[in-house]
Write an enzyme that holds these catalytic residues in place. Structure first.
Site, PDB file in Angstrom:
ATOM      1  N   CYS A 131       0.805  -1.229   0.000  1.00  0.00           N
ATOM      2  CA  CYS A 131       0.000   0.000   0.000  1.00  0.00           C
ATOM      3  C   CYS A 131       0.839   1.282   0.000  1.00  0.00           C
ATOM      4  O   CYS A 131       0.313   2.350  -0.333  1.00  0.00           O
ATOM      5  CB  CYS A 131      -0.962  -0.013   1.182  1.00  0.00           C
ATOM      6  SG  CYS A 131      -0.214  -0.616   2.688  1.00  0.00           S
ATOM      7  N   HIS A 244      -2.498   6.607   4.090  1.00  0.00           N
ATOM      8  CA  HIS A 244      -1.056   6.535   4.347  1.00  0.00           C
ATOM      9  C   HIS A 244      -0.388   7.789   3.768  1.00  0.00           C
ATOM     10  O   HIS A 244      -0.705   8.219   2.654  1.00  0.00           O
ATOM     11  CB  HIS A 244      -0.440   5.316   3.648  1.00  0.00           C
ATOM     12  CG  HIS A 244      -0.760   3.994   4.276  1.00  0.00           C
ATOM     13  ND1 HIS A 244      -1.489   3.854   5.434  1.00  0.00           N
ATOM     14  CD2 HIS A 244      -0.422   2.731   3.906  1.00  0.00           C
ATOM     15  CE1 HIS A 244      -1.588   2.570   5.745  1.00  0.00           C
ATOM     16  NE2 HIS A 244      -0.965   1.865   4.825  1.00  0.00           N
TER      17      HIS A 244
END
Ligand SMILES: NC(=O)c1ccc[n+]([C@@H]2O[C@H](COP(=O)([O-])OP(=O)(O)OC[C@H]3O[C@@H](n4cnc5c(N)ncnc54)[C@H](OP(=O)(O)O)[C@@H]3O)[C@@H](O)[C@H]2O)c1
Length: 338
Positions: A131, A244
Site C-alpha cells: 500500500c 497513508h
C-alpha cells in the site's frame, strides 16, 4: 468499449480491503455477472450488501472457484498461498493483495499507471503491490522518465487500517479510553497507537529493517524495473484511521527545479498535485482515488534533490482500487486468461 460480464469472487470479503472491493466494484460499474463473498468459517453465514441487496458470506473452500473468472484475494499471504493456485487451476485470473507472490519471478507486480504491460506476462496471478509502494511508484515513475532516479529515501506515516480491522477497532477503543481519562491498552499491536507514533509493529526483516520496509524497497525496484535503485525506507504507524502518508526525498540523475517537478507530476496519471499551503492530509484524502502530492520542493542538501509529501487512501489506491484497475486492464488487454 463495453466489457463482458464476469463471475467474480472476493476472498477476505469481510476485511477492511474486502469491503472496499465491493464499494469499488460497484462505483466503477465493473461488469459483474455474479459475485461470491468468501471469508473464514468465523464470518461464514453473515451478510454483506451488494448493489443494494443482501449477499451471503461463504466459507472459503477449494471448490469455491468453479466458474469464477476473476478472484480478488485479500485474506493474508497464507490464504493466498493455499488457495490462489486452486483458483488459477479453475480458470480464474487472481489479483492478489497479499505479499505471497509479489516477488515471485513469474508473477507481475503491477501499478496500472506505471507498468501496465507487465499484466500480459501473468500465468494466472497478478500481484497487487504494498500500500505504500503503489503511491510511491506513481510519484517516482514520472520523475524517473523525465530525469532518471539516483536515490530515494522515504519515511511513511501509515494508518491503522493498513493493519486490518482489528487495529482500527483498537485505536477507537484507545482513543475513547484517553478521552475518559483511562489508561489505553495495546492488545493486537505491540504499542499503544492513540496519542502516539510507533516505528514498528511489522515482523523483523533483515539488517535492522522490518518486513514493511523491505517490501517497499524490493517492490519499488520491481515495479520500476530498476533492480539496482538505491532506496531506503522507515515505516511508522500513526493514529489515523485511513490514509497513508509518505515523506519522500528523491535524487534524480539530472537536476529538476521544483516547478519542473510539479509540472511533471501534474501530468502524471492518477496523481493530483496540491501547491503551497494546500498540502494533502489523510483525513481529507480518505475515500479519494488519487495519489495526492504536496510540499514539492528542492532538497537544498543535494544538487539533484527533490522533496515532497505524498498521501493516498491505503484501502482504495493502496489496495482494492489498484487491484480492480488491474482486472479492468487485463480484460481490455484480452489477458484475462493465461
Ligand atoms: N489494509 C490495507 O491497507 C491493505 C493494503 C494492501 C494490502 N493489504 C493486504 O490485504 C490482506 C487483507 O488485509 P485487511 O486489512 O483487509 O485485513 P482484515 O481487515 O484483517 O481482514 C482479513 C480478511 O481475511 C479473511 N480471512 C482470514 N483468514 C481467513 C481464512 N483462513 N480463510 C478465508 N478468509 C480468511 C477474514 O475473514 P473473517 O471475517 O472470516 O475473519 C477477513 O475477511 C492482507 O494480506 C493485507 O496485507 C491490506
Amino acid at each position: 468499449m463495453s466489457l463482458p460480464a464476469l463471475h467474480v469472487a472476493v476472498v477476505g470479503a469481510t476485511g477492511m480491503v474486502g469491503r472496499e472491493f465491493f464499494r469499488v466494484l460497484e462505483q466503477r460499474e465493473f461488469p459483474v455477472a455474479s459475485i461470491r463473498a468468501l471469508a473464514s468459517e468465523r464470518s461464514a453465514g453473515s451478510r454483506l450488501v451488494w448493489r443494494g441487496a443482501s449477499l451471503l458470506v461463504e466459507a472459503l473452500r477449494p471448490d469455491a472457484f468453479a466458474g469464477v473468472d476473476v478472484a480478488l484475494f485479500s485474506a493474508g499471504a497464507g490464504v493466498s498461498r493455499a488457495h490462489a493456485p486452486t483458483a488459477v487451476s479453475a480458470g480464474a485470473l487472481v489479483v492478489d493483495n497479499s505479499s505471497a507472490w509479489r516477488m515471485a519471478q513469474d508473477v507481475p507486480l503491477v501499478v496500472p499507471e506505471v507498468n501496465p504491460d507487465d499484466i500480459g506476462l501473468h500465468h494466472g496471478i497478478v500481484a497487487n503491490p504494498n500500500c505504500c509502494a503503489i503511491p510511491l511508484t506513481m510519484v517516482l515513475e514520472p520523475l524517473r522518465r523525465r530525469a532518471g532516479l539516483e536515490r530515494v529515501l522515504v519515511a511513511t506515516y501509515q494508518a491503522a487500517s493498513g493493519a486490518g480491522w482489528r487495529l482500527v477497532r483498537e485505536l477507537e477503543e484507545q482513543t475513547q479510553a484517553l478521552a475518559e481519562g483511562r489508561q489505553p491498552q495495546a492488545r493486537h499491536y505491540p504499542r499503544v497507537l492513540a496519542g502516539n507514533v510507533v516505528p514498528g509493529g511489522w515482523r523483523e526483516g533483515s539488517n535492522g529493517y522490518n518486513e514493511e520496509e523491505v517490501k517497499i524497497v524490493e517492490e519499488t525496484r520491481k515495479i520500476l524495473h530498476q533492480p539496482e535503485l538505491r532506496i531506503a525506507a522507515t515505516c511508522v504507524r500513526v493514529p489515523v484511521a485511513v490514509g497513508h502518508s509518505l515523506a519522500v526525498f528523491v535524487e534524480t540523475q539530472r537536476a529538476l527545479t521544483a516547478e519542473e517537478a510539479i509540472a511533471v507530476l501534474s501530468a502524471a496519471p492518477g496523481v493530483l498535485v496540491r501547491e503551497g499551503d494546500d498540502y494533502p492530509t489523510p483525513a481529507e484524502v480518505a475515500g479519494s482515488d488519487k495519489v495526492f502530492v504536496g510540499r514539492v520542493r528542492r532538497d537544498l542538501s543535494s544538487p539533484c534533490g527533490l522533496a515532497c509529501w505524498v498521501v493516498a487512501d491505503n484501502l482504495r489506491k493502496g489496495a482494492a482500487l489498484n487491484a480492480v484497475q488491474i482486472a479492468e486492464r487485463a480484460i481490455r488487454m484480452g489477458a484475462l486468461t493465461r
